[in-house]
Design a protein around this motif. Structure first.
Motif, PDB file in Angstrom:
ATOM      1  N   THR A  86     -40.857 -16.435  27.709  1.00  0.00           N
ATOM      2  CA  THR A  86     -41.126 -17.708  28.370  1.00  0.00           C
ATOM      3  C   THR A  86     -39.808 -18.327  28.819  1.00  0.00           C
ATOM      4  O   THR A  86     -38.750 -18.071  28.225  1.00  0.00           O
ATOM      5  CB  THR A  86     -41.853 -18.680  27.427  1.00  0.00           C
ATOM      6  OG1 THR A  86     -42.007 -19.937  28.079  1.00  0.00           O
ATOM      7  CG2 THR A  86     -41.072 -18.890  26.144  1.00  0.00           C
ATOM      8  N   ALA A  87     -39.875 -19.131  29.868  1.00  0.00           N
ATOM      9  CA  ALA A  87     -38.682 -19.825  30.371  1.00  0.00           C
ATOM     10  C   ALA A  87     -38.604 -21.245  29.835  1.00  0.00           C
ATOM     11  O   ALA A  87     -37.820 -22.059  30.337  1.00  0.00           O
ATOM     12  CB  ALA A  87     -38.697 -19.846  31.897  1.00  0.00           C
ATOM     13  N   GLY A  88     -39.366 -21.549  28.808  1.00  0.00           N
ATOM     14  CA  GLY A  88     -39.398 -22.902  28.268  1.00  0.00           C
ATOM     15  C   GLY A  88     -38.063 -23.364  27.718  1.00  0.00           C
ATOM     16  O   GLY A  88     -37.704 -24.544  27.827  1.00  0.00           O
ATOM     17  N   ASN A  89     -37.291 -22.427  27.099  1.00  0.00           N
ATOM     18  CA  ASN A  89     -35.984 -22.808  26.555  1.00  0.00           C
ATOM     19  C   ASN A  89     -35.055 -23.298  27.655  1.00  0.00           C
ATOM     20  O   ASN A  89     -34.338 -24.298  27.496  1.00  0.00           O
ATOM     21  CB  ASN A  89     -35.356 -21.615  25.831  1.00  0.00           C
ATOM     22  CG  ASN A  89     -36.112 -21.236  24.573  1.00  0.00           C
ATOM     23  OD1 ASN A  89     -36.866 -22.030  24.026  1.00  0.00           O
ATOM     24  ND2 ASN A  89     -35.920 -20.005  24.123  1.00  0.00           N
ATOM     25  N   TYR A  90     -35.055 -22.596  28.785  1.00  0.00           N
ATOM     26  CA  TYR A  90     -34.196 -23.008  29.898  1.00  0.00           C
ATOM     27  C   TYR A  90     -34.674 -24.319  30.502  1.00  0.00           C
ATOM     28  O   TYR A  90     -33.856 -25.158  30.913  1.00  0.00           O
ATOM     29  CB  TYR A  90     -34.160 -21.911  30.966  1.00  0.00           C
ATOM     30  CG  TYR A  90     -33.354 -20.709  30.564  1.00  0.00           C
ATOM     31  CD1 TYR A  90     -31.982 -20.656  30.769  1.00  0.00           C
ATOM     32  CD2 TYR A  90     -33.968 -19.606  29.967  1.00  0.00           C
ATOM     33  CE1 TYR A  90     -31.239 -19.547  30.400  1.00  0.00           C
ATOM     34  CE2 TYR A  90     -33.221 -18.494  29.594  1.00  0.00           C
ATOM     35  CZ  TYR A  90     -31.868 -18.471  29.812  1.00  0.00           C
ATOM     36  OH  TYR A  90     -31.127 -17.370  29.444  1.00  0.00           O
ATOM     37  N   ALA A  91     -35.980 -24.513  30.574  1.00  0.00           N
ATOM     38  CA  ALA A  91     -36.509 -25.762  31.117  1.00  0.00           C
ATOM     39  C   ALA A  91     -36.082 -26.949  30.257  1.00  0.00           C
ATOM     40  O   ALA A  91     -35.666 -27.998  30.775  1.00  0.00           O
ATOM     41  CB  ALA A  91     -38.033 -25.686  31.215  1.00  0.00           C
ATOM     42  N   ARG A  92     -36.183 -26.795  28.936  1.00  0.00           N
ATOM     43  CA  ARG A  92     -35.763 -27.883  28.047  1.00  0.00           C
ATOM     44  C   ARG A  92     -34.261 -28.116  28.120  1.00  0.00           C
ATOM     45  O   ARG A  92     -33.793 -29.261  28.064  1.00  0.00           O
ATOM     46  CB  ARG A  92     -36.181 -27.561  26.612  1.00  0.00           C
ATOM     47  CG  ARG A  92     -37.676 -27.676  26.355  1.00  0.00           C
ATOM     48  CD  ARG A  92     -37.980 -27.596  24.870  1.00  0.00           C
ATOM     49  NE  ARG A  92     -37.613 -26.298  24.302  1.00  0.00           N
ATOM     50  CZ  ARG A  92     -38.406 -25.238  24.293  1.00  0.00           C
ATOM     51  NH1 ARG A  92     -39.624 -25.309  24.827  1.00  0.00           N
ATOM     52  NH2 ARG A  92     -38.006 -24.104  23.746  1.00  0.00           N
ATOM     53  N   LEU A  93     -33.494 -27.024  28.244  1.00  0.00           N
ATOM     54  CA  LEU A  93     -32.047 -27.160  28.292  1.00  0.00           C
ATOM     55  C   LEU A  93     -31.602 -27.867  29.573  1.00  0.00           C
ATOM     56  O   LEU A  93     -30.734 -28.750  29.539  1.00  0.00           O
ATOM     57  CB  LEU A  93     -31.399 -25.781  28.191  1.00  0.00           C
ATOM     58  CG  LEU A  93     -29.925 -25.747  27.777  1.00  0.00           C
ATOM     59  CD1 LEU A  93     -29.770 -26.245  26.342  1.00  0.00           C
ATOM     60  CD2 LEU A  93     -29.366 -24.347  27.907  1.00  0.00           C
TER      61      LEU A  93
END
Length: 285
Positions: free
Chosen positions: A64-71
């Motif tokens: 998932t790209a969720g980590n990059y979105a939050r960062l």
């Protein structure tokens, strides 16, 4: 063709193939931790706590790209990228400009004390950064440069110049004297000679130096931690401030590490031809 010659050629090809296979395997083994960090940056905290990064081999849907979105939604991280650029770009340009002028002067201009000054510059190469932290901190505090972007730029420029002058002086000294004399006979002054002859010939070396300097400044943490503005830190310090325990913050550390690698990678691949040319020219000369 004798059988011994054929056997020797086959043995040479087999040895060459074995070397290539070994180099490929060694490269893959060396890249394995980086690959694991990259995969981990696309795993959610829940998935990371449940197993290692290799779980994607059997469950790729967990990526998932969720980590990059939050960062990227974190203003501290996005602002730190701008702060890093405001430090790395001027520090690199200043080193290239000043190092080029000084390298040309030490290579082709005659002035009193030239050799002694060059030996002093070479001697500065062995001065570690850690030795200067306390005295420079006191100096910057006295002149109002402590915890400022300008202070960090000046520090990186000062410590980058000795290597720049040493490298470019040696490269410029390899330019044929006849070429410079011909330009002088045509009426070229020193500044025009430097701009029209020396800089084009020294382009590969200057590009290589620029890549080294930019990568060093962009990835620096020690100098930034001491001298940078704590309210607007570079990305290395910003990531360090958000990470307290590696095991519990890999979802922050992994995407942050790769996010900070994007710009250096773009710079390297954009100038890789000049970098390779400069390295080869230095090796031949």
């Amino acid at each position: 063709m004798s059988s011994s010659t054929v056997t020797a050629r086959l043995a040479a090809r087999a040895a060459g193939g074995a070397v290539r296979v070994f180099l490929v395997l060694a490269g893959l083994f060396w890249l394995l931790p980086t690959l694991g960090l990259l995969v981990s940056s696309f795993l959610s905290p829940t998935a990371l706590n449940s197993g290692g990064w290799w779980q994607v081999l059997t469950a790729p849907s967990r990526l998932t790209a969720g980590n990059y979105a939050r960062l990227l939604a974190d203003d501290a991280i996005t602002g730190s990228l701008l702060s890093t650029a405001l430090i790395a770009v001027p520090a690199t340009l200043l080193v290239l400009v000043l190092g080029s002028f000084a390298g040309y002067a030490f290579a082709w201009l005659e002035f009193p004390g030239r050799d002694v000054l060059f030996l002093v510059v070479v001697g500065l190469l062995v001065v570690p950064v850690q030795v200067a932290l306390i005295p420079v901190s006191e100096l910057f505090g006295a002149v109002g440069l402590f915890e400022t972007t300008a202070g960090v730029v000046l520090f990186h420029t000062a410590f980058g110049l000795p290597f720049a002058v040493f490298l470019l002086r040696n490269f410029f000294a390899q330019i044929p004297r006849e070429l410079l004399e011909a330009a002088r006979l045509d009426g070229a002054g020193e500044l025009r000679l430097f701009a029209r002859v020396v800089l084009p010939l020294g382009g590969p070396a200057i590009a290589s130096l620029g890549i080294f300097q930019f990568l060093w400044v962009w990835n620096d943490m020690l100098v930034a931690l001491v001298f940078a503005d704590s309210a607007h830190p570079p990305v290395t310090v910003a990531l360090q401030q958000q990470v307290r325990q590696f095991g519990n913050n890999i979802d922050v550390l992994a995407p942050g590490a790769f996010l900070s690698m994007v710009v250096p990678l773009v710079v390297f691949f954009a100038f890789q031809r000049q970098f390779a040319t400069g390295v080869m020219a230095g090796a031949v000369k």
